[in-house]
Scaffold this motif. Structure first.
Motif, PDB file in Angstrom:
ATOM      1  N   HIS A  86     -35.134  85.316  16.377  1.00 44.65           N
ATOM      2  CA  HIS A  86     -36.001  86.181  15.586  1.00 44.65           C
ATOM      3  C   HIS A  86     -37.362  85.513  15.359  1.00 44.65           C
ATOM      4  N   ALA A  87     -37.358  84.201  15.154  1.00 48.37           N
ATOM      5  CA  ALA A  87     -38.621  83.479  14.983  1.00 48.37           C
ATOM      6  C   ALA A  87     -39.453  83.559  16.257  1.00 48.37           C
ATOM      7  N   LEU A  88     -38.787  83.458  17.413  1.00 48.33           N
ATOM      8  CA  LEU A  88     -39.496  83.569  18.697  1.00 48.33           C
ATOM      9  C   LEU A  88     -40.057  84.973  18.865  1.00 48.33           C
ATOM     10  N   LEU A  89     -39.288  85.972  18.477  1.00 49.90           N
ATOM     11  CA  LEU A  89     -39.754  87.357  18.568  1.00 49.90           C
ATOM     12  C   LEU A  89     -41.005  87.558  17.716  1.00 49.90           C
ATOM     13  N   ASN A  90     -40.973  87.053  16.493  1.00 49.22           N
ATOM     14  CA  ASN A  90     -42.139  87.167  15.621  1.00 49.22           C
ATOM     15  C   ASN A  90     -43.363  86.472  16.218  1.00 49.22           C
ATOM     16  N   GLN A  91     -43.146  85.272  16.769  1.00 50.65           N
ATOM     17  CA  GLN A  91     -44.248  84.519  17.369  1.00 50.65           C
ATOM     18  C   GLN A  91     -44.849  85.276  18.539  1.00 50.65           C
ATOM     19  N   GLU A 148     -44.808  88.505  19.102  1.00 53.81           N
ATOM     20  CA  GLU A 148     -45.535  89.687  18.643  1.00 53.81           C
ATOM     21  C   GLU A 148     -46.899  89.307  18.081  1.00 53.81           C
ATOM     22  N   ASP A 149     -46.967  88.160  17.397  1.00 56.24           N
ATOM     23  CA  ASP A 149     -48.250  87.692  16.872  1.00 56.24           C
ATOM     24  C   ASP A 149     -49.206  87.309  18.006  1.00 56.24           C
ATOM     25  N   LEU A 150     -48.692  86.586  18.998  1.00 56.87           N
ATOM     26  CA  LEU A 150     -49.517  86.160  20.128  1.00 56.87           C
ATOM     27  C   LEU A 150     -49.994  87.360  20.942  1.00 56.87           C
TER      28      LEU A 150
END
Length: 241
Positions: free
Chosen positions: A111-116, A118-120
């Motif tokens: 989930h942290a990778l998914l958030n990152q 989406e931000d990038l």
């Protein structure tokens, strides 16, 4: 989604010719929804608030995504090595957590990778076609049935996870320069050569074994109306509710 397209089979008027495209490590079919499978009629928006579900995540899914990132980095030069390595490290850490039986930690890491990602993607750090492809795979491995957008024409396709495969849940509608026509009922029909070229980036025609795996899953789990014939499988895949 390893996020495929096959020539449509016509079964005496009851099963329209279907086009399917499968993601590199998992099958993706352009078929109608099976009435025994999750309903994807309603449009679902996915964002950072969506939690990944550990029940459908496997180490094989993570390995497949690692391979895809390595291929994108090496072949298309469209993902900087720094980001590629960072993503792979996070995926490998999530895999280690799964192997230790700590699913909660694995879900949090993914989930942290998914958030990152989406931000990038939102700030333009990562190319849209690459970022959305990896994000789609993360959501697909979690069984979320995300919407896939073909960036060539911005056409959106519903998807569905059947067993451990992910398929398009509707026919491909991409217009190739040659070898494709639109039928009277609105579907696009392709020659074999055109079908191979029509697949979106990251998708491919399903193999014989991949199609058989889909059929076996439907039969073994009671989705083929208690039968095992092509007609019963086609009836299940063509269901609209």
């Amino acid at each position: 989604m390893k996020k495929k397209l096959f020539e449509k089979k016509i079964i005496e008027g009851m099963f329209s010719f279907v086009l399917a495209i499968v993601l590199i490590s998992a099958s993706f079919q352009a078929c109608q929804k099976d009435e025994f499978l999750p309903n994807t009629d309603s449009e679902t928006e996915f964002n950072q608030s969506n939690l990944l579900k550990s029940a459908t995540i496997s180490t094989g899914d993570i390995d497949a995504l690692i391979v895809k990132i390595e291929q994108l980095w090496a072949k298309y030069n469209s993902l900087e090595s720094g980001w590629a390595n960072a993503f792979i490290v996070k995926l490998e850490n999530a895999k280690k957590s799964l192997e230790k039986g700590n699913e909660k930690a694995a879900v949090n890491q993914l989930h942290a990778l998914l958030n990152q990602l989406e931000d990038l993607l939102s700030d333009g750090t990562i190319e849209t076609s690459i970022g959305e492809l990896i994000i789609f795979d993360l959501k697909a491995m979690a069984g979320e049935n995300p919407i896939f957008t073909d960036l060539r024409d911005n056409h959106e396709y519903k998807t569905i996870k059947i067993g451990d495969q992910v398929w398009m849940a509707e026919d491909l509608a991409y217009n190739t320069l040659s070898g494709s026509v639109t039928s009277y009922y609105g579907a696009h029909l392709y020659t074999w050569d055109a079908a191979k070229d029509a697949c979106p980036f990251g998708w491919h025609l399903p193999s014989y074994d991949e199609w058989n795996n889909l059929c076996e899953f439907l039969i073994n789990n009671g989705y083929a109306y208690g039968g095992s014939s092509d007609i019963m499988i086609a009836k299940a895949l063509a269901a609209t509710n």
